[in-house]
Design a protein around this motif. Structure first.
Motif, PDB file in Angstrom:
ATOM      1  N   UNK A   8       0.812  -1.151   0.080  1.00 42.60           N
ATOM      2  CA  UNK A   8       0.010  -0.200  -0.043  1.00 42.60           C
ATOM      3  C   UNK A   8       0.718   1.207  -0.050  1.00 42.60           C
ATOM      4  N   UNK A  39      -1.913   4.808   9.066  1.00 46.46           N
ATOM      5  CA  UNK A  39      -2.488   3.999   8.202  1.00 46.46           C
ATOM      6  C   UNK A  39      -1.798   3.129   7.199  1.00 46.46           C
ATOM      7  N   UNK A  94      -9.996  -1.149  -3.336  1.00 44.49           N
ATOM      8  CA  UNK A  94      -9.836  -1.060  -1.667  1.00 44.49           C
ATOM      9  C   UNK A  94     -11.208  -0.665  -1.126  1.00 44.49           C
ATOM     10  N   UNK A 101      -8.386 -10.652   5.169  1.00 43.10           N
ATOM     11  CA  UNK A 101      -6.981 -10.340   6.046  1.00 43.10           C
ATOM     12  C   UNK A 101      -6.909 -11.075   7.223  1.00 43.10           C
ATOM     13  N   UNK A 160     -13.414   5.870  11.395  1.00 44.96           N
ATOM     14  CA  UNK A 160     -13.510   4.479  11.163  1.00 44.96           C
ATOM     15  C   UNK A 160     -12.871   3.374  12.239  1.00 44.96           C
TER      16      UNK A 160
ATOM     17  N   UNK B 102      -2.186  -2.944   9.675  1.00 43.97           N
ATOM     18  CA  UNK B 102      -2.568  -1.800   8.887  1.00 43.97           C
ATOM     19  C   UNK B 102      -3.686  -2.403   7.718  1.00 43.97           C
ATOM     20  N   UNK B 103      -4.909  -2.474   8.300  1.00 42.48           N
ATOM     21  CA  UNK B 103      -5.772  -3.059   7.224  1.00 42.48           C
ATOM     22  C   UNK B 103      -5.911  -2.125   6.264  1.00 42.48           C
ATOM     23  N   UNK B 104      -6.128  -2.830   5.098  1.00 40.37           N
ATOM     24  CA  UNK B 104      -6.047  -1.885   3.737  1.00 40.37           C
ATOM     25  C   UNK B 104      -7.238  -1.108   3.487  1.00 40.37           C
ATOM     26  N   UNK B 105      -8.541  -1.444   4.107  1.00 41.07           N
ATOM     27  CA  UNK B 105      -9.717  -0.486   4.150  1.00 41.07           C
ATOM     28  C   UNK B 105      -9.307   0.940   4.580  1.00 41.07           C
TER      29      UNK B 105
END
Lengths: 195, 195
Positions: A8, A39, A94, A101, A160, B102-105
């Motif tokens: 990412x 992030x 994404x 995950x 979020x 590190x969640x992709x969303x």
DNA sequence: CAGCCTATACTCGGCACCGGATATACGGGA
DNA sequence: TCCCGTATATCCGGTGCCGAGTATAGGCTG
């Protein structure tokens, strides 16, 4: 070969360069300033690898090589049209498609039966406290960002994350109670295995 | 050098071997049967790498080399005392200490401002639907497992995941509404940038 | 102005990981 | 009995990633 959307960090690079041309080190600085490394995992080693890969796929180009004073040369990159397209398409993917995950806590809690119930209870309570602290820290950060005049959209990902963390905390509280009171399904067997 | 707790697959191996000795392929089969690969990423290539690494650190030992019929030799491994200790300690850490992930969303939604609001709305709604389907699938799976007589503790990680997914779905619903109605902070600016 | 710390900017070797290749055995249908 | 698909069991080459190292410049302190 088409570009592989693994790291990412490449997304962050494309996003930064879509503002203005930069050299890698500047990208890193900017990510820090904007709390983007919260992030997207930032690692200097990976940054240069990723930039080189993007250049290889012609999603970015070396637009200039500066030489200020006697510093090492720095290569400034700019995004190409293909790069912008890739950025938008990747972003869409994404957001719209949940990726599979593997959160480490799921792995851990799935094997919790291997530990004695009393230990499990204590560990879960420790996590509950830690998650609480993370939530508090996030609240402080949000306060600060809002105070700087940044709109909610600029830190929407924190919003979020807080929602998810709150759910996790609630679940941990439930599990702690269910363990303490022995109401979690299979508790008797669990206790038997550990005496 | 002390063992590095990178790949959770190593945790699964230790857990399986703490039941009874097995050869790698059997571990993979067992993980499949128990739906463990839902929580811990299983990859044949990695499996053999990880087993070899565990053996190198003497957390497991090759306890036998079977040769059934004319099949390829298969090495059966067993966990050592050090391996059991490592398993328990690792497990404690996974449960008690939230790891930085590190969640992709999060990466995606943090850059949602780069897309036009109308597009963002549609994408978020797509995700909301997809998350809903995941929840439905999980509910079916739970039903099946409970029907097989398995206690809640055996699928506690699915319980956790459902809680988190429900929170995500709720957040997505909120964000969709806030975008549709233009009440998300910074909306006017967002729209202006995309005309 | 010596000395030291931090910021700047990048480089590189090692290694974990992954996907696909390999090779044999077994079972069932024609 | 021949063939082919599937199950068994492992190996290996390439690559992306990471952490630690390198080297210069600028600034601050005494």
């Amino acid at each position: 070969m088409t570009f592989k959307r693994t790291n990412p960090l490449a997304l962050a690079v494309l996003a930064l360069l879509s503002e203005r041309p930069m050299h890698p080190y500047e990208m890193a600085q900017t990510m820090r300033e904007r709390h983007q490394e919260e992030v997207i995992k930032l690692n200097y080693g990976s940054l240069y690898t990723v930039v080189e890969s993007l250049r290889g796929h012609e999603l970015i180009t070396a637009s200039a090589v500066q030489k200020a004073g006697n510093r090492p040369e720095r290569t400034v990159y700019a995004v190409t049209a293909a790069g912008t397209a890739e950025l938008h398409d990747w972003l869409r993917d994404l957001i719209a498609v949940p990726a599979k995950e593997y959160p480490r806590f799921e792995a851990g809690i799935s094997l919790v039966g291997l530990l004695p119930p009393a230990d499990a209870l204590e560990l879960v309570q420790q996590r509950e406290a830690a998650v609480g602290e993370q939530l508090a820290a996030l609240a402080v950060l949000l306060e600060k960002l809002a105070g700087m005049g940044l709109p909610q959209l600029a830190w929407i990902e924190l919003d979020y994350r807080m929602a998810v963390l709150r759910a996790e905390r609630a679940w941990l509280a439930w599990f702690a109670t269910a363990t303490r009171e022995g109401t979690v399904g299979g508790y008797d067997d669990w206790e038997d295995r550990h005496r």
